[in-house]
Design a protein around this motif. Sequence first.
Motif, PDB file in Angstrom:
ATOM      1  N   ASN A 135     -12.284   2.765 -38.064  1.00  0.00           N
ATOM      2  CA  ASN A 135     -11.854   1.339 -37.646  1.00  0.00           C
ATOM      3  C   ASN A 135     -10.924   0.899 -38.462  1.00  0.00           C
ATOM      4  O   ASN A 135      -9.530   0.325 -37.743  1.00  0.00           O
ATOM      5  N   SER A 136     -10.626   0.942 -39.995  1.00  0.00           N
ATOM      6  CA  SER A 136      -9.355   0.624 -40.376  1.00  0.00           C
ATOM      7  C   SER A 136      -8.246   1.120 -40.095  1.00  0.00           C
ATOM      8  O   SER A 136      -7.130   0.575 -39.795  1.00  0.00           O
ATOM      9  N   ALA A 137      -8.259   2.652 -39.618  1.00  0.00           N
ATOM     10  CA  ALA A 137      -7.059   3.332 -39.299  1.00  0.00           C
ATOM     11  C   ALA A 137      -6.629   2.744 -37.652  1.00  0.00           C
ATOM     12  O   ALA A 137      -5.605   2.564 -37.631  1.00  0.00           O
ATOM     13  N   ILE A 148      -7.377   9.304 -33.853  1.00  0.00           N
ATOM     14  CA  ILE A 148      -8.027   8.370 -34.602  1.00  0.00           C
ATOM     15  C   ILE A 148      -9.368   8.021 -33.666  1.00  0.00           C
ATOM     16  O   ILE A 148     -10.307   7.935 -33.978  1.00  0.00           O
ATOM     17  N   LYS A 149      -8.947   7.779 -32.373  1.00  0.00           N
ATOM     18  CA  LYS A 149     -10.063   7.471 -31.276  1.00  0.00           C
ATOM     19  C   LYS A 149     -10.838   8.613 -31.172  1.00  0.00           C
ATOM     20  O   LYS A 149     -12.268   8.280 -31.244  1.00  0.00           O
ATOM     21  N   ALA A 150     -10.500  10.017 -31.346  1.00  0.00           N
ATOM     22  CA  ALA A 150     -11.506  11.002 -31.081  1.00  0.00           C
ATOM     23  C   ALA A 150     -12.552  11.002 -32.406  1.00  0.00           C
ATOM     24  O   ALA A 150     -13.654  11.201 -32.248  1.00  0.00           O
ATOM     25  N   SER A 151     -11.814  10.757 -33.571  1.00  0.00           N
ATOM     26  CA  SER A 151     -12.559  10.836 -34.830  1.00  0.00           C
ATOM     27  C   SER A 151     -13.610   9.792 -34.971  1.00  0.00           C
ATOM     28  O   SER A 151     -14.826   9.642 -35.107  1.00  0.00           O
ATOM     29  N   LEU A 152     -13.417   8.465 -34.547  1.00  0.00           N
ATOM     30  CA  LEU A 152     -14.184   7.267 -34.006  1.00  0.00           C
ATOM     31  C   LEU A 152     -15.316   7.441 -33.202  1.00  0.00           C
ATOM     32  O   LEU A 152     -16.319   7.159 -33.463  1.00  0.00           O
ATOM     33  N   ASP A 153     -14.950   7.904 -32.096  1.00  0.00           N
ATOM     34  CA  ASP A 153     -15.891   8.457 -31.192  1.00  0.00           C
ATOM     35  C   ASP A 153     -16.905   9.268 -31.561  1.00  0.00           C
ATOM     36  O   ASP A 153     -18.173   9.186 -31.435  1.00  0.00           O
ATOM     37  N   LYS A 154     -16.592  10.321 -32.209  1.00  0.00           N
ATOM     38  CA  LYS A 154     -17.491  11.381 -32.979  1.00  0.00           C
ATOM     39  C   LYS A 154     -18.333  10.637 -33.837  1.00  0.00           C
ATOM     40  O   LYS A 154     -19.304  11.031 -33.990  1.00  0.00           O
ATOM     41  N   CYS A 155     -17.770   9.619 -34.650  1.00  0.00           N
ATOM     42  CA  CYS A 155     -18.502   9.005 -35.830  1.00  0.00           C
ATOM     43  C   CYS A 155     -19.608   8.177 -35.121  1.00  0.00           C
ATOM     44  O   CYS A 155     -20.816   8.256 -35.609  1.00  0.00           O
ATOM     45  N   GLN A 157     -20.969   8.694 -32.310  1.00  0.00           N
ATOM     46  CA  GLN A 157     -21.898   9.537 -31.468  1.00  0.00           C
ATOM     47  C   GLN A 157     -22.840   9.935 -32.599  1.00  0.00           C
ATOM     48  O   GLN A 157     -23.999   9.999 -32.221  1.00  0.00           O
ATOM     49  N   LEU A 158     -22.586  10.320 -33.750  1.00  0.00           N
ATOM     50  CA  LEU A 158     -23.339  10.800 -34.927  1.00  0.00           C
ATOM     51  C   LEU A 158     -24.291   9.673 -35.300  1.00  0.00           C
ATOM     52  O   LEU A 158     -25.328   9.971 -35.485  1.00  0.00           O
ATOM     53  N   LEU A 159     -23.799   8.245 -35.303  1.00  0.00           N
ATOM     54  CA  LEU A 159     -24.816   7.297 -35.697  1.00  0.00           C
ATOM     55  C   LEU A 159     -25.656   7.118 -34.867  1.00  0.00           C
ATOM     56  O   LEU A 159     -26.870   6.807 -35.148  1.00  0.00           O
ATOM     57  N   ASP A 160     -25.381   7.230 -33.441  1.00  0.00           N
ATOM     58  CA  ASP A 160     -26.543   7.058 -32.462  1.00  0.00           C
ATOM     59  C   ASP A 160     -27.588   8.155 -32.229  1.00  0.00           C
ATOM     60  O   ASP A 160     -28.534   7.856 -31.837  1.00  0.00           O
ATOM     61  N   GLU A 161     -27.262   9.134 -33.069  1.00  0.00           N
ATOM     62  CA  GLU A 161     -28.417  10.478 -33.289  1.00  0.00           C
ATOM     63  C   GLU A 161     -29.437   9.843 -33.829  1.00  0.00           C
ATOM     64  O   GLU A 161     -29.603   9.430 -34.749  1.00  0.00           O
TER      65      GLU A 161
END
Length: 161
Positions: A135-137, A148-155, A157-161
């Motif tokens: 988010n800071s990035a 950055i968006k791809a890394s954020l989306d992946k993160c 997604q992992l939180l939702d699991e």
Amino acid sequence: AMLSNPLHFNAWYGMGQVYMKQEQYQQAQHYFLVAIKINAASSPLYVCYAMSLQRQGKFAEALDSLQTAITIQPSNLLARLKRAQLNLDLRNHKEAVLELEYLRDKAPKESQICVTLGKCYQEMGHRLQALHCFNSAMDLEPKDNPTIKASLDKCVQLLDE
């Protein structure tokens, strides 16, 4: 320049850079080492030397060279970034985090440091810290940066699991 003045370390450095671009890392290593022997107080030379070692898979030697660069010039942020990235590649997450947090304090507007720190936290399983870094990035790089968006989306997604 090397023929007219064999102690012209910039010429040796320049040849090392040429061989790096040609992906002839052993040759580059040789030229950087000669330049270091001429000017052992040059922190950037040790960084270049470390990069040539890293590309050859000589990771311990590369870390030693980066440590020397930082010892010579503690403010050399490139040496610290390269050491952090190398530690991350070697899965030395704690060392990478320490270096990246130092870099974030010294260069708070560099989004790439936040992204790299986020990836490190993500690999360590610290997803909330990773999310904060991504988010800071994004705040630092408000354009639609796909990396950055791809890394954020992946993160997320992992939180939702």
